[in-house]
Design a protein around this motif. Structure first.
Motif, short mmCIF file in Angstrom:
data_model
loop_
_atom_site.label_atom_id
_atom_site.label_comp_id
_atom_site.label_asym_id
_atom_site.label_seq_id
_atom_site.Cartn_x
_atom_site.Cartn_y
_atom_site.Cartn_z
N LEU A 72 -4.23 -8.50 0.54
CA LEU A 72 -2.89 -7.78 0.09
C LEU A 72 -2.32 -8.88 -0.88
O LEU A 72 -1.56 -8.07 -1.98
CB LEU A 72 -1.94 -7.99 1.46
CG LEU A 72 -2.18 -6.95 2.33
CD1 LEU A 72 -1.51 -7.46 3.85
CD2 LEU A 72 -1.79 -5.53 1.94
N ALA A 76 -4.13 -6.38 -3.97
CA ALA A 76 -2.97 -5.27 -3.61
C ALA A 76 -1.77 -5.92 -4.49
O ALA A 76 -0.94 -4.91 -4.60
CB ALA A 76 -2.96 -5.03 -2.30
N ALA A 78 0.53 -7.69 -3.35
CA ALA A 78 1.68 -7.94 -2.55
C ALA A 78 2.26 -9.49 -2.53
O ALA A 78 1.72 -10.27 -2.62
CB ALA A 78 1.53 -7.81 -0.99
N PRO A 158 8.07 -3.60 -3.00
CA PRO A 158 7.08 -3.63 -2.03
C PRO A 158 6.87 -4.54 -0.96
O PRO A 158 7.12 -5.72 -1.20
CB PRO A 158 5.78 -3.49 -2.86
CG PRO A 158 6.12 -2.92 -4.16
CD PRO A 158 7.33 -3.38 -4.30
N ALA A 160 4.63 -5.84 2.44
CA ALA A 160 3.21 -5.61 3.40
C ALA A 160 3.90 -5.77 4.83
O ALA A 160 4.23 -6.86 5.24
CB ALA A 160 2.12 -6.48 3.06
N SER A 189 7.33 2.93 -2.19
CA SER A 189 6.19 3.38 -2.32
C SER A 189 5.58 1.99 -3.07
O SER A 189 6.14 1.17 -3.61
CB SER A 189 6.42 4.15 -3.59
OG SER A 189 5.18 4.34 -4.20
N GLY A 190 4.15 1.95 -2.89
CA GLY A 190 3.59 0.71 -3.29
C GLY A 190 3.34 -0.43 -1.99
O GLY A 190 2.78 -1.64 -2.36
N SER A 191 4.12 -0.39 -1.07
CA SER A 191 3.95 -0.99 0.15
C SER A 191 2.82 -0.92 1.16
O SER A 191 2.03 0.13 0.76
CB SER A 191 5.33 -0.86 0.85
OG SER A 191 6.38 -1.33 0.35
N TYR A 192 2.77 -1.78 1.90
CA TYR A 192 1.56 -1.79 2.72
C TYR A 192 1.76 -1.72 4.20
O TYR A 192 2.78 -2.45 4.48
CB TYR A 192 0.21 -2.78 2.39
CG TYR A 192 -0.31 -2.47 1.22
CD1 TYR A 192 -1.57 -1.82 1.10
CD2 TYR A 192 0.32 -2.80 -0.20
CE1 TYR A 192 -2.17 -1.48 0.02
CE2 TYR A 192 -0.56 -2.32 -1.20
CZ TYR A 192 -1.76 -1.66 -1.22
OH TYR A 192 -2.48 -1.42 -2.35
N VAL A 238 -6.81 1.96 2.74
CA VAL A 238 -7.79 1.22 2.01
C VAL A 238 -9.08 1.25 2.58
O VAL A 238 -9.27 1.21 3.71
CB VAL A 238 -7.26 -0.27 2.07
CG1 VAL A 238 -8.55 -1.23 1.22
CG2 VAL A 238 -5.81 -0.32 1.25
N ARG A 269 -1.84 1.95 2.11
CA ARG A 269 -0.77 1.96 1.17
C ARG A 269 0.24 3.09 1.26
O ARG A 269 -0.40 4.26 1.27
CB ARG A 269 -1.38 1.97 -0.44
CG ARG A 269 -0.45 1.62 -1.37
CD ARG A 269 -1.30 1.52 -2.79
NE ARG A 269 -0.51 1.04 -3.77
CZ ARG A 269 0.37 1.76 -4.62
NH1 ARG A 269 0.38 3.27 -4.50
NH2 ARG A 269 0.85 1.23 -5.59
N LYS A 270 1.34 2.68 0.88
CA LYS A 270 2.50 3.82 1.15
C LYS A 270 2.51 4.44 -0.40
O LYS A 270 2.92 3.70 -1.46
CB LYS A 270 3.64 3.42 1.33
CG LYS A 270 5.04 4.45 1.44
CD LYS A 270 6.28 3.92 1.90
CE LYS A 270 7.20 4.89 1.87
NZ LYS A 270 8.48 4.53 2.45
#
Ligand code: SAM
Length: 271
Positions: A72, A76, A78, A158, A160, A189-192, A238, A269-270
């Protein structure tokens, strides 16, 4: 699932009563920690007898947490983490793994066990560029969790969300789903979402959950991997999707894929 019924133990936040076995301390016992009491070790040993793989399960779950956070913070990108159901400090706590990759990472830990609160100082070390905070709150009140976390995290950026070994403590599937949906709705959006939980995939683990639920606090409710996968509905999983933790981005080994454990995990991922 071993037991889908709710009990009064599900409703009470854990107290500092060392005679009542508590999840954070039993988990600490299986991980080889010292922050546990005879009542915790007694249940821990009973579970161990029925399900000897529990120690390997606990270690593999922590190893997944570290690989997920590394992914992450790394691939990603984060920079904010909301780790709900933190547990007692151990090796490779979320902020240590995240800040080793990205020192500016902000981490909010959330747990409702007073003994975790008592040890929170060990979680509150941070790089000068980053921040860590501890919130004493209950996942069953996600609005309160979000409100407190907003003191450290910027929810316009974002985040996580990490739910590791905690959703099994929410007996009711609809309640667990609605908590996850509420948390995911609060992040852009783009968060996990990263999660991991025990599955009802062997007779031994089902028996272990039955023993646990006779005395440990709070009760634990195994789900099937398909039901765990439903927590990721609406999100983009993922690769390799929802799998047993040792199979999620394993470190390369000439021995091939590691053995599965009775848990299912994933990172999504959102959109
Ligand atoms: C099995 S431990 C997992 C610890 C850590 N996440 C890990 O994966 O190693 C579960 C943790 O969730 C916490 N917990 C259980 N129910 C909770 C709730 N309703 N709200 C907040 N924390 C909770 C427990 O106190 C415990 O620390």
């Amino acid at each position: 699932m071993a037991d889908s019924s709710s009990s009064p133990r599900d409703e009470e936040p854990p107290g500092l009563n060392t005679a009542v076995p508590q999840t954070a301390r039993i988990w600490n016992y299986w991980l080889g920690g010292k922050d546990n009491f005879p009542a915790d070790r007694q249940v821990g040993d009973q579970v161990l007898e029925a399900f000897p793989a529990i120690v390997e399960n606990a270690r593999a779950s922590r190893a997944f947490l570290a690989r997920a956070v590394r992914y992450l913070a790394g691939e990603a990108g984060a920079r904010q983490f909301l780790d709900v159901g933190t547990g007692l400090p151990t090796a490779d706590n979320t902020h240590q793994v995240a800040q080793a990759v990205a020192p500016e990472s902000r981490v909010v830990y959330v747990d409702n066990d007073p003994i975790v609160l008592a040890h929170a100082r060990a979680l509150l070390t941070s790089t000068p560029e980053g921040r860590t905070a501890y919130v004493d709150a209950d996942l069953r009140d996600p609005d309160h969790v979000l409100q407190e976390a907003a003191g450290t995290l910027d929810f316009s950026q974002p985040v996580a969300i990490m739910l590791m070994g905690i959703l099994g403590h929410i007996a009711d599937d609809d309640q667990a789903q609605s908590i996850v949906k509420r948390l995911v709705a609060a992040v852009p959006s783009g968060s996990y979402l990263a999660m991991n939980d025990g599955t009802d995939t062997s007779e031994e683990v089902v028996e272990a959950a039955r023993i646990w639920n006779q005395s440990a606090n709070p009760t634990y409710h195994l789900r099937g991997p398909d039901r765990i996968a439903r927590f990721f509905d609406g999100l983009a999983l993922v690769e390799p999707g929802v799998v047993s933790p040792p199979r999620w981005h394993p470190d390369p080994s000439p021995a091939g894929l590691p053995a599965e454990i009775d848990s299912a995990c994933g990172v999504a991922r959102k959109p």
